[in-house]
Design a protein around this motif. Structure first.
Motif, PDB file in Angstrom:
ATOM      1  N   GLY A  66       0.556  -1.314   0.147  1.00  0.00           N
ATOM      2  CA  GLY A  66      -0.098  -0.016  -0.028  1.00  0.00           C
ATOM      3  C   GLY A  66       0.498   1.423  -0.254  1.00  0.00           C
ATOM      4  N   GLU A  67       0.012   3.045   0.200  1.00  0.00           N
ATOM      5  CA  GLU A  67       0.818   3.411   0.228  1.00  0.00           C
ATOM      6  C   GLU A  67       0.525   4.575   0.942  1.00  0.00           C
ATOM      7  N   MET A  68       1.066   5.487   1.945  1.00  0.00           N
ATOM      8  CA  MET A  68       0.161   7.086   2.738  1.00  0.00           C
ATOM      9  C   MET A  68       1.472   7.623   2.775  1.00  0.00           C
ATOM     10  N   ARG A  69       0.854   9.196   3.525  1.00  0.00           N
ATOM     11  CA  ARG A  69       1.344   9.663   3.643  1.00  0.00           C
ATOM     12  C   ARG A  69       1.574   9.952   5.530  1.00  0.00           C
ATOM     13  N   LEU A  70       2.712   9.577   5.942  1.00  0.00           N
ATOM     14  CA  LEU A  70       2.797   9.893   7.310  1.00  0.00           C
ATOM     15  C   LEU A  70       2.864  10.789   8.148  1.00  0.00           C
ATOM     16  N   SER A  84      10.116   2.899  -0.136  1.00  0.00           N
ATOM     17  CA  SER A  84      10.583   3.523   0.778  1.00  0.00           C
ATOM     18  C   SER A  84      10.952   2.607   2.053  1.00  0.00           C
ATOM     19  N   PRO A  85      12.529   3.475   2.414  1.00  0.00           N
ATOM     20  CA  PRO A  85      13.240   2.718   3.323  1.00  0.00           C
ATOM     21  C   PRO A  85      11.771   3.093   4.818  1.00  0.00           C
ATOM     22  N   ALA A  86      12.116   2.712   5.928  1.00  0.00           N
ATOM     23  CA  ALA A  86      11.643   2.291   6.872  1.00  0.00           C
ATOM     24  C   ALA A  86      11.831   3.527   7.786  1.00  0.00           C
ATOM     25  N   PRO A  94       1.956  12.772  18.365  1.00  0.00           N
ATOM     26  CA  PRO A  94       1.317  12.463  17.726  1.00  0.00           C
ATOM     27  C   PRO A  94       1.569  12.685  16.707  1.00  0.00           C
ATOM     28  N   THR A  95       1.063  11.369  15.712  1.00  0.00           N
ATOM     29  CA  THR A  95       1.060  10.346  14.417  1.00  0.00           C
ATOM     30  C   THR A  95       0.116  10.051  13.863  1.00  0.00           C
ATOM     31  N   SER A  96      -0.107  10.758  12.585  1.00  0.00           N
ATOM     32  CA  SER A  96      -1.483  10.277  12.090  1.00  0.00           C
ATOM     33  C   SER A  96      -1.327   9.809  10.206  1.00  0.00           C
ATOM     34  N   ALA A  97      -2.032   8.889   9.670  1.00  0.00           N
ATOM     35  CA  ALA A  97      -1.736   8.937   8.561  1.00  0.00           C
ATOM     36  C   ALA A  97      -2.996   8.241   7.522  1.00  0.00           C
ATOM     37  N   GLU A  98      -2.734   8.937   6.950  1.00  0.00           N
ATOM     38  CA  GLU A  98      -3.400   9.067   4.989  1.00  0.00           C
ATOM     39  C   GLU A  98      -3.095   8.932   4.707  1.00  0.00           C
ATOM     40  N   VAL A  99      -4.069   7.151   4.110  1.00  0.00           N
ATOM     41  CA  VAL A  99      -4.022   6.413   3.713  1.00  0.00           C
ATOM     42  C   VAL A  99      -4.390   6.512   2.352  1.00  0.00           C
ATOM     43  N   ILE A 100      -3.601   5.843   1.383  1.00  0.00           N
ATOM     44  CA  ILE A 100      -3.723   6.164  -0.348  1.00  0.00           C
ATOM     45  C   ILE A 100      -4.113   4.796  -0.932  1.00  0.00           C
ATOM     46  N   ARG A 101      -3.671   4.281  -0.629  1.00  0.00           N
ATOM     47  CA  ARG A 101      -3.936   2.709  -0.825  1.00  0.00           C
ATOM     48  C   ARG A 101      -3.217   1.941   0.503  1.00  0.00           C
ATOM     49  N   GLU A 102      -4.658   1.079   0.542  1.00  0.00           N
ATOM     50  CA  GLU A 102      -4.162   0.200   1.952  1.00  0.00           C
ATOM     51  C   GLU A 102      -3.159  -0.852   2.239  1.00  0.00           C
ATOM     52  N   VAL A 103      -2.674  -0.018   3.633  1.00  0.00           N
ATOM     53  CA  VAL A 103      -1.873  -0.540   4.191  1.00  0.00           C
ATOM     54  C   VAL A 103      -1.855  -1.803   4.515  1.00  0.00           C
ATOM     55  N   THR A 104      -0.708  -2.222   4.561  1.00  0.00           N
ATOM     56  CA  THR A 104      -0.090  -3.643   5.410  1.00  0.00           C
ATOM     57  C   THR A 104       1.386  -2.921   5.907  1.00  0.00           C
ATOM     58  N   ASP A 105       2.089  -2.731   7.488  1.00  0.00           N
ATOM     59  CA  ASP A 105       3.175  -2.254   7.852  1.00  0.00           C
ATOM     60  C   ASP A 105       3.501  -3.508   9.146  1.00  0.00           C
ATOM     61  N   LEU A 106       4.719  -3.304   8.900  1.00  0.00           N
ATOM     62  CA  LEU A 106       5.757  -4.236  10.045  1.00  0.00           C
ATOM     63  C   LEU A 106       5.794  -2.466  11.143  1.00  0.00           C
ATOM     64  N   ASN A 107       5.449  -3.194  11.575  1.00  0.00           N
ATOM     65  CA  ASN A 107       5.910  -1.930  13.228  1.00  0.00           C
ATOM     66  C   ASN A 107       6.793  -2.506  14.096  1.00  0.00           C
ATOM     67  N   VAL A 108       8.045  -1.958  14.668  1.00  0.00           N
ATOM     68  CA  VAL A 108       8.368  -2.620  15.928  1.00  0.00           C
ATOM     69  C   VAL A 108       8.658  -1.588  16.813  1.00  0.00           C
ATOM     70  N   MET A 109       8.150  -1.440  18.002  1.00  0.00           N
ATOM     71  CA  MET A 109       8.083  -0.439  19.013  1.00  0.00           C
ATOM     72  C   MET A 109      10.211  -0.858  20.108  1.00  0.00           C
ATOM     73  N   VAL A 110      10.201  -0.340  20.366  1.00  0.00           N
ATOM     74  CA  VAL A 110      11.439  -0.897  22.030  1.00  0.00           C
ATOM     75  C   VAL A 110      11.540   0.604  22.605  1.00  0.00           C
TER      76      VAL A 110
END
Length: 181
Positions: A66-70, A84-86, A94-110
């Motif tokens: 997919g594709e989004m604007r973060l 795109s790179p990670a 505060p973070t938001s996404a404008e989804v252009i095409r449905e996204v599947t993301d990989l999210n790593v939190m530490v």
């Protein structure tokens, strides 16, 4: 080496209730979204909206499909997609996404100040784990010598100094490295 098959990943609602995530790995074992040291997950993001806030957590996000604007904080929106790179950002900004095409993301939190994470595409036929925790997420079929086969969203978890060799460079795989600070 541990193999984490896609069918065994745990499904759970987002912290903000806006969707569902697929948890791949979490430390310590049995931790929740409130008390983890680190966490690796994937999520389908079908529509635009805010991200869940995580105090004292650093995030690294890669778009798998997919594709989004973060938009992170008051900054300018960044267009990201599968090539795109990670992107690393604080989980409590505060973070938001404008989804252009449905996204599947990989999210790593530490947990900030205790761990760091590096996320990048795997572009080689062999790997030695230099981090304390190393994961390879497959987004296409791959084989590891001696002929172990992996499919969509299967994961290999390597511990420090473990190595593995693929029969060929995986077409679509992501490397996640987690290190204590």
């Amino acid at each position: 080496m541990r193999i984490l098959r896609a069918g065994d990943h745990r499904q759970m609602p987002w912290k903000n209730g806006g969707g569902f995530t697929t948890e791949i790995a979490i430390s310590p074992s049995g931790a929740t979204v409130s008390d983890f040291d680190w966490r690796i997950s994937m999520a389908k993001v079908p529509s635009s909206g805010p991200f869940s806030a995580f105090a004292n957590v650093d995030r690294v996000l890669a778009v798998l499909d997919g594709e989004m604007r973060l938009t992170i904080g008051g900054g300018q929106a960044t267009l990201i997609g599968p090539t795109s790179p990670a992107i690393a950002f604080p989980g409590d900004v505060p973070t938001s996404a404008e989804v252009i095409r449905e996204v599947t993301d990989l999210n790593v939190m530490v947990r900030r100040g205790r761990f760091s994470a590096n996320v990048r595409r795997l572009d080689q036929a062999g790997i030695v784990a230099n981090a304390e925790e190393t994961f390879v997420l497959f987004r296409s079929a791959a084989e590891v010598s001696p002929r172990d086969a992996f499919g969509l969203d299967d994961v290999i978890h390597l511990f420090a100094t473990e190595g593995l060799a693929f029969t060929s460079i995986p077409k679509n795989a992501w490397l996640v490295e987690i290190t204590s600070i």
